[in-house]
Design an enzyme around this catalytic site. Structure first.
Site, mmCIF file in Angstrom:
data_model
loop_
_atom_site.group_PDB
_atom_site.id
_atom_site.type_symbol
_atom_site.label_atom_id
_atom_site.label_comp_id
_atom_site.label_asym_id
_atom_site.label_seq_id
_atom_site.Cartn_x
_atom_site.Cartn_y
_atom_site.Cartn_z
ATOM 1 C CB CYS A 110 -0.924 0.010 1.212
ATOM 2 S SG CYS A 110 -0.039 0.080 2.771
ATOM 3 C CB CYS A 113 4.664 -0.338 1.550
ATOM 4 S SG CYS A 113 3.719 -1.605 2.370
ATOM 5 C CG ASP A 515 1.227 -29.285 -1.731
ATOM 6 O OD1 ASP A 515 1.500 -30.493 -1.853
ATOM 7 O OD2 ASP A 515 2.057 -28.418 -1.444
ATOM 8 C CG ASP A 701 3.727 -23.797 -0.556
ATOM 9 O OD1 ASP A 701 4.455 -23.229 0.234
ATOM 10 O OD2 ASP A 701 3.693 -25.030 -0.720
ATOM 11 C CG ASP A 705 2.270 -27.528 -5.340
ATOM 12 O OD1 ASP A 705 2.350 -28.708 -5.683
ATOM 13 O OD2 ASP A 705 2.193 -27.144 -4.174
#
Lengths: 828, 61
Positions: A110, A113, A515, A701, A705
């Site tokens: 945002c 940051c 997973d 993740d 994958d």
């Protein structure tokens, strides 16, 4: 073993994650002690406080990721970035002798940051300019590399949690930027032009009432033409070129009737102005172009924000490598490496290139590439792959393949191919639109011919009204606008959406494939059970194990880290692929695999049960057993229960061994499992379900994958995993709480409802307005207003998705992502 | 009414100038970052927060 209690108070002040029980870390922020969940957050928060930037906590509207690793990043980690080769390849010097360079930053969410980065890094000596683009997470730097080396800037960014990556000079970013700028120019030209032309038209209409003399009226028409023609030709360019492009390919795009209406209205008005009699439509055309451009700009920005495919390859590779030279070694940047170079890679580092081990034995974690969670032993003569992490040991590596030639980059390519299979929906929409367009064009032509018979002077206005009023832009805007707004709403929930159109598919999902490693379970391990054998009690056994494991970087060591009280251990050593050894109070201890302690005991002790057991022994006897496992993530039970309650079939597919997979499946109540899957097996599973007519969502993740994620109808990834999956999945779940996955499933129907409302409205509006326009009841200016109002309505309806999301979160019991309570600016 | 023959062309010249100015602004990155400048104005105690600043901004405060 105490579980983490996520319902306990407000969570970490910095990152908002739940604070694990037993953790009592605090940081002094703005004069008040705040609870922190880990040392990483404490470090970052203290840093922000000491720089006087605590207002970051007031500004932010998204929570940061939990910083990985508590240690502050030091300039040493980025030393290779100061080398001339990096400066030449990635940056360029400007006229003042300053270096211009872009970095891709992780975790920029945002404006706060960007603010924090600008204050914190922009204040470094020699940094002349620092601009952070929130949309694509890039920092554009202009600095004096003599006064502040790049490594120091990079270290500061990494310390704050915004890990930087060198930004390969790519065309994509520059193209995005110039596209946006070009659109802005079109919009402003069309907007200013519209104001002018409208004021002339208005004067003419009012004048007609009050009796305007013919000469003045003629002047208004001429001046309208002088303004409108260049404005339309310039600002309408994208419509003309796009229509021409589709026509040349023999197709009917949405832009064909739009461009036809614009050009027809414009040139007929010019013709009438110069040679004929009758009404002119300069005001309608300019207004039409302006409103269409506004809609296109909204879509463009949404698309660019959504689809940032950052240099995925670079993100999973280390920033530098230690190259062995004749005299010793040097840290070099990856671009300086060449095949045949010899590298030294030690524990904790990522392998930068594919190669063969020349000497040394290491434990490498290849979970990024194969999904296997347990590190494998590799010794001289064996191959190691770029992107794998060295957990233990040290090796000398001879490079075989670099960059694009590595296995890692092959996987990334596989992924790109899988992605291109997807846009089935988009093709269908295009197909429908082309029919609609053909229908509109025919309708306009027929209406024009009919009116030519009745009253030739009204033929042109009717044709224009038909073309404009049936402009399919509300139809075209309805979906993307709603999806873009939904993406913002989801982001507040902690779910980032990289491909908004998949939200449409989410409610239609019938099967979910999960997973295990890193998705349902946490990547770190824990001690699940302690069994004392003889001569020691529980607490002492844990304490001793914690001290012994201190030296190890093996994942198992993470299970014991919390028992370590810091007391000294003599002769501590790590025995690769076996365990750790050490001496305390004159007694030698070993902790590790049964076979490892068996060397002292003379026989291999029998493991006391299922699971993964670690043995603790002295030279004389076996002391204790520890069972370690990967704990389930918060919300795993709830997720499975909610998915099943929603009528979805849940599959568990993992590269892990079947006993581990079964144990997790049993605990969570998942009936369908598949263990020891390679990425190809998982993809096969997804494809076979799809072939049976199911719609499949994949939650995973890790780069292994990624092809599966791309092959599924909808893919969700957890951002804690390897970064590469973050950028490749359709939906990215930030933080570690799986309840956000079920929140995403819960919210998707609302998105679909709004999309349907939009489409229904746009369609019925067009269908009803068309006959009226063809019958001659709608003048072109009214058609332009009606079209714009319809589009506006669709846009506003879509915006509803960006709001009203917050209350849901408390309902799912999940997350302290609520805005931080405002507090006095009491920093000084 | 004859004055409009002067005023309207004048308004068009102004419009062209405005467009030219806008193009210049776009070319000079003025419209690239629309997020962070909104926060700068909230930053009241800037002088305290940047002791070692070389940023030209702080000289104003």
């Amino acid at each position: 073993m105490t579980q983490t209690d996520r319902h306990e108070h407000g969570g970490c002040w910095h990152c908002g994650e739940a604070i694990p029980a037993g953790v009592e870390i605090q940081a002094d922020i703005g004069g008040r002690a705040r609870a922190m969940c880990c040392h990483g957050c404490q470090t970052v928060a203290t840093l922000i406080d000491s720089a006087g930037l605590t207002r970051y906590y007031d500004f932010r509207d998204a929570l940061p990721e939990r910083p990985e690793g508590a240690a502050e990043a030091s300039a040493r980690d980025f030393l290779a970035w100061d080398r001339p080769a990096v400066r030449e390849h990635y940056g360029h010097a400007d006229c003042d002798g300053l270096l211009r360079l872009s970095l891709v930053l992780e975790n920029v969410h945002c404006a706060a940051c960007a603010w924090l980065i600008q204050r914190f890094v922009g204040s470094l000596d020699g940094v002349a300019e620092l601009r952070v683009d929130v949309a694509d997470g890039r920092a554009h730097l202009r600095f004096d590399s003599e006064r502040t080396p790049l490594s120091e800037i990079a270290a500061r960014l990494a310390t704050l949690g915004y890990r930087p990556h060198l930004d390969s000079p790519e065309a994509g970013v520059a193209r995005n930027q110039s596209e946006r700028r070009q659109m802005l120019k079109y919009i402003v030209v069309a907007g200013l032009g519209m104001m002018q032309v409208m004021s002339f038209a208005l004067s003419k209409y009012i004048g007609a009432w009050q009796g305007l003399d013919a000469q003045t009226e003629r002047f208004f028409v001429l001046i309208s033409m002088v303004v409108a023609v260049p404005v339309c030709l310039y600002a309408g360019q994208i419509f003309y070129t796009s229509a021409w492009r589709t026509l040349r390919q023999g197709r009917m795009g949405m832009d064909v009737p739009v461009a036809a209406a614009m050009l027809l209205a414009l040139f007929s008005s010019v013709f009438i102005t110069l040679f004929g009699q009758g009404d002119v439509y300069f005001d309608s055309v300019v207004m039409f172009i302006f409103f269409l451009l506004l809609g296109r700009y909204a879509v463009l920005v949404a698309r660019q924000n959504a689809g940032q495919l950052q240099s995925a390859l670079a993100r999973s590779l280390p920033v530098q490598a230690r190259r062995l030279t004749e005299g010793g070694s040097e840290m070099v940047a990856l671009i300086e490496l060449a095949a045949g170079d010899r590298l030294q890679v030690s524990a904790g580092e990522t392998v930068p290139a594919d190669g063969v081990i020349e000497s040394g034995t290491v434990m490498v974690d290849e979970s990024l590439l194969s999904g296997e969670s347990i590190p494998r032993r590799r010794s001289a003569g064996e191959r190691v792959l770029a992107g794998s992490l060295v957990r233990d040991g040290q090796m000398t590596l001879a490079i075989e393949n670099l960059g694009q030639a590595t296995v890692l980059s092959g996987i990334v390519r596989l992924l790109d191919q899988a992605r291109t299979f997807k846009p089935r929906m988009a093709r269908m929409a295009d197909h429908l639109a082309s029919w609609f367009v053909a229908f509109v064009l025919t309708g306009a032509a027929v209406a024009g011919m009919v009116w030519w018979q009745i009253d030739p002077s009204r033929s042109l206005p009717v044709v224009l009204a038909v073309l404009v009023v049936s402009c399919p832009c509300a139809l075209a805007l309805g979906t993307p606008v709603a999806l873009a707004a939904a993406a913002r709403g989801f982001a507040r929930l902690g779910v980032l959406i990289s491909r908004p159109d998949t939200l449409e598919l989410l409610p239609k999902i019938s099967h979910v494939v999960l997973d295990k490693t890193g998705t349902l379970t946490r990547p770190d391990m824990r001690v699940a059970e302690v069994r004392v054998v003889d001569g020691i009690d529980d607490d002492r056994a844990r304490l001793l194990a914690g001290r012994l494991e201190r030296v190890s970087r093996h994942p198992v060591a993470t299970a014991f880290a919390r028992f370590d009280d810091g007391a000294a251990i003599d002769q501590a050593e790590v025995v690769t692929a076996a365990g750790v050894a050490g001496r305390q109070h004159g007694v030698d201890y070993r902790l590790g695999k049964p076979a490892f302690v068996a060397e002292w005991l003379g026989e291999v002790p029998v493991e006391p049960g299922d699971g993964q057991w670690i043995a603790l022994a002295s030279r004389a006897q076996l002391l204790a057993w520890f069972r370690v496992d990967s704990p389930l993530r918060d919300g795993a039970h709830e997720l499975i229960a909610e998915l099943k309650a929603a009528g979805l079939t849940v599959w568990l597919a993992s590269g892990d061994r079947s006993e581990n997979v079964d144990a997790v499946a049993r605990e969570l109540g998942i009936e369908h499992t598949r263990a020891a899957c390679s990425p190809a097996d998982k993809l096969e599973l997804v494809r076979s379900l799809q072939a049976a007519g199911k719609r499949v969502a994949m939650v995973g993740d890790g780069i292994n994958d990624a092809p599966v994620l791309a092959g599924a109808d909808v893919s969700l990834a957890l951002s804690e995993g390897a970064d590469i999956a973050r950028t490749q999945a359709d939906l990215v779940i930030t933080g570690k709480d799986l309840s956000r996955v079920s929140a995403a499933f819960g919210l998707a129907p609302r998105v679909r409802r709004i999309v349907r409302q939009n489409l229904a409205w746009a369609f019925s509006y067009n269908i009803t307005a068309l006959p009226f326009a063809a019958a001659g009841f709608v003048p072109p200016w009214l058609a332009a207003i009606g079209m714009s109002a319809s589009s506006l309505l669709v846009v506003l309806n879509g915006q509803r998705l960006a709001r009203q999301q917050r209350p849901r979160k408390t309902a799912t019991g999940a997350h302290p992502i609520e805005p931080m309570p405002s507090r006095p600016a009491a920093s000084t | 009414m004859n004055i409009i023959y002067v005023l309207i062309p004048l308004s068009i010249i102004l419009m062209v100038l405005a467009i030219a100015f806008f193009f210049w602004a776009v070319r000079n990155d003025q419209f690239d970052d629309l997020d962070t400048p909104a926060l700068d104005i909230l930053d009241e105690d800037e002088a305290d927060s940047k002791p070692d600043s070389t940023d030209p901004d702080s000289k104003q405060g």
